[in-house]
Design an enzyme around this catalytic site. Sequence first.
Site, PDB file in Angstrom:
ATOM      1  N   SER A 143      26.702  55.844  50.896  1.00  0.00           N
ATOM      2  CA  SER A 143      26.714  55.890  49.426  1.00  0.00           C
ATOM      3  C   SER A 143      25.400  56.505  48.970  1.00  0.00           C
ATOM      4  O   SER A 143      24.385  56.434  49.684  1.00  0.00           O
ATOM      5  CB  SER A 143      26.818  54.470  48.872  1.00  0.00           C
ATOM      6  OG  SER A 143      26.453  54.447  47.504  1.00  0.00           O
ATOM      7  N   TYR A 189      23.941  45.795  48.394  1.00  0.00           N
ATOM      8  CA  TYR A 189      24.784  46.969  48.637  1.00  0.00           C
ATOM      9  C   TYR A 189      23.939  48.152  49.120  1.00  0.00           C
ATOM     10  O   TYR A 189      24.274  48.816  50.105  1.00  0.00           O
ATOM     11  CB  TYR A 189      25.544  47.315  47.355  1.00  0.00           C
ATOM     12  CG  TYR A 189      26.536  48.432  47.514  1.00  0.00           C
ATOM     13  CD1 TYR A 189      27.758  48.224  48.148  1.00  0.00           C
ATOM     14  CD2 TYR A 189      26.254  49.713  47.035  1.00  0.00           C
ATOM     15  CE1 TYR A 189      28.676  49.252  48.293  1.00  0.00           C
ATOM     16  CE2 TYR A 189      27.164  50.750  47.174  1.00  0.00           C
ATOM     17  CZ  TYR A 189      28.373  50.510  47.804  1.00  0.00           C
ATOM     18  OH  TYR A 189      29.275  51.536  47.949  1.00  0.00           O
TER      19      TYR A 189
HETATM   20  N1  LIG Z   1      34.219  54.045  44.737  1.00  0.00           N
HETATM   21  C1  LIG Z   1      32.941  54.378  44.697  1.00  0.00           C
HETATM   22  O1  LIG Z   1      32.354  54.651  43.631  1.00  0.00           O
HETATM   23  C2  LIG Z   1      32.141  54.466  45.965  1.00  0.00           C
HETATM   24  C3  LIG Z   1      30.908  55.145  45.952  1.00  0.00           C
HETATM   25  C4  LIG Z   1      30.154  55.229  47.122  1.00  0.00           C
HETATM   26  C5  LIG Z   1      30.639  54.656  48.287  1.00  0.00           C
HETATM   27  N2  LIG Z   1      31.831  54.004  48.278  1.00  0.00           N
HETATM   28  C6  LIG Z   1      32.268  53.397  49.531  1.00  0.00           C
HETATM   29  O2  LIG Z   1      33.525  53.933  49.906  1.00  0.00           O
HETATM   30  C7  LIG Z   1      34.273  52.934  50.605  1.00  0.00           C
HETATM   31  C8  LIG Z   1      35.629  52.780  49.976  1.00  0.00           C
HETATM   32  O3  LIG Z   1      35.470  52.459  48.621  1.00  0.00           O
HETATM   33  P1  LIG Z   1      36.694  52.419  47.600  1.00  0.00           P
HETATM   34  O4  LIG Z   1      36.101  52.691  46.282  1.00  0.00           O
HETATM   35  O5  LIG Z   1      37.819  53.252  48.084  1.00  0.00           O
HETATM   36  O6  LIG Z   1      37.055  50.848  47.688  1.00  0.00           O
HETATM   37  P2  LIG Z   1      38.409  50.018  47.438  1.00  0.00           P
HETATM   38  O7  LIG Z   1      37.999  48.652  47.050  1.00  0.00           O
HETATM   39  O8  LIG Z   1      39.341  50.781  46.541  1.00  0.00           O
HETATM   40  O9  LIG Z   1      39.033  49.970  48.898  1.00  0.00           O
HETATM   41  C9  LIG Z   1      38.394  49.295  49.945  1.00  0.00           C
HETATM   42  C10 LIG Z   1      39.444  48.795  50.925  1.00  0.00           C
HETATM   43  O10 LIG Z   1      38.742  48.103  51.962  1.00  0.00           O
HETATM   44  C11 LIG Z   1      39.452  46.922  52.270  1.00  0.00           C
HETATM   45  N3  LIG Z   1      38.555  45.931  52.826  1.00  0.00           N
HETATM   46  C12 LIG Z   1      37.573  45.230  52.177  1.00  0.00           C
HETATM   47  N4  LIG Z   1      37.000  44.353  53.019  1.00  0.00           N
HETATM   48  C13 LIG Z   1      37.617  44.522  54.232  1.00  0.00           C
HETATM   49  C14 LIG Z   1      37.467  43.890  55.492  1.00  0.00           C
HETATM   50  N5  LIG Z   1      36.584  42.905  55.681  1.00  0.00           N
HETATM   51  N6  LIG Z   1      38.252  44.300  56.508  1.00  0.00           N
HETATM   52  C15 LIG Z   1      39.166  45.285  56.321  1.00  0.00           C
HETATM   53  N7  LIG Z   1      39.369  45.892  55.151  1.00  0.00           N
HETATM   54  C16 LIG Z   1      38.595  45.510  54.111  1.00  0.00           C
HETATM   55  C17 LIG Z   1      40.030  46.457  50.930  1.00  0.00           C
HETATM   56  O11 LIG Z   1      41.130  45.577  51.130  1.00  0.00           O
HETATM   57  C18 LIG Z   1      40.424  47.792  50.294  1.00  0.00           C
HETATM   58  O12 LIG Z   1      41.761  48.142  50.607  1.00  0.00           O
HETATM   59  C19 LIG Z   1      33.409  51.665  50.597  1.00  0.00           C
HETATM   60  O13 LIG Z   1      32.697  51.578  51.803  1.00  0.00           O
HETATM   61  C20 LIG Z   1      32.468  51.895  49.431  1.00  0.00           C
HETATM   62  O14 LIG Z   1      31.254  51.200  49.581  1.00  0.00           O
HETATM   63  C21 LIG Z   1      32.600  53.894  47.156  1.00  0.00           C
END
Ligand SMILES: NC(=O)c1ccc[n+]([C@@H]2O[C@H](COP(=O)([O-])OP(=O)(O)OC[C@H]3O[C@@H](n4cnc5c(N)ncnc54)[C@H](O)[C@@H]3O)[C@@H](O)[C@H]2O)c1
Length: 254
Positions: A138, A151
Amino acid sequence: MFSLKNKKTVVTGGGSGIGRAIATLFAKQGAEVHIIDLSLESAQETLDEIKKAGGTAFSYACNVADQKEVVATFEKIGNINILINNAGIANVGKVDTTAEADFDRVMDVNVKGVYNCLFAAIPQFRLSNGGVIINMASIAAWVGIPDRFAYSTAKGAVMAMTLSVAKDYIGENIRCNSISPARVHTPFVDGFISKNYAGKEAEMFEKLSQSQPIGRMGKPDEIAALALYLCSDEAGFITGCDYPIDGGFIKLNN
Ligand SMILES: NC(=O)c1ccc[n+]([C@@H]2O[C@H](COP(=O)([O-])OP(=O)(O)OC[C@H]3O[C@@H](n4cnc5c(N)ncnc54)[C@H](O)[C@@H]3O)[C@@H](O)[C@H]2O)c1
């Protein structure tokens, strides 16, 4: 170009947001996609979407923070070619407002979860004579987002793990890179806004959109396209790098 024909790909957190976009795009490019998620229901939804489009996928309920579950799941899947370490959770707080339990929870999923999947994947990569890894970091790892102590700490660790793994396995034909998105519009963001800014959702959405100089949030499909390039044979010269995809957040926000 960018064919993933018959590449066995594991996507953690593939039931939602960025993970779902990666799973569906990779399936479209010919990969055999294995969706791992805490929520089998969500993983199943991604699976249905892929199958409806004519792709090949499988779904598994698995908590990435639990090493035994992760190893058993990866052994069931067998010799994989690509690992997308994407599962992650959010947390709001500065160091003095982050409870120990919340810190532990973020580390368990966002750091230990990545380690567990790497631990389980390396033996499977060896069976495939190599492989490719993407870790989802991130922009928080680059700039330390305000009020995101746990985070940001966790994502910094993800970036360092990427370098460590890229170095340790370069001789075994394993490439490892990370992607650092700024705000991407996913259920992760909607959930965080409704939990922390109830009643001010629209205002907060606009504020978060404007925090990218480009004036909007990213789209999950845009992150998936970068992941596809990095996992393709066309990116065979790329390892040990982090790729910000951030609408100008890191370099143009001043
Ligand atoms: N959306 C953003 O703005 C953003 C920005 C930077 C980084 N990220 C990173 O991208 C990744 C995905 O983010 P997203 O926005 O698609 O999130 P999201 O919440 O839409 O999806 C995350 C998925 O991970 C699953 N999950 C959570 N804990 C888990 C566990 N212990 N075991 C297995 N599965 C698990 C959840 O059930 C969910 O389906 C994350 O690592 C997040 O930190 C997101």
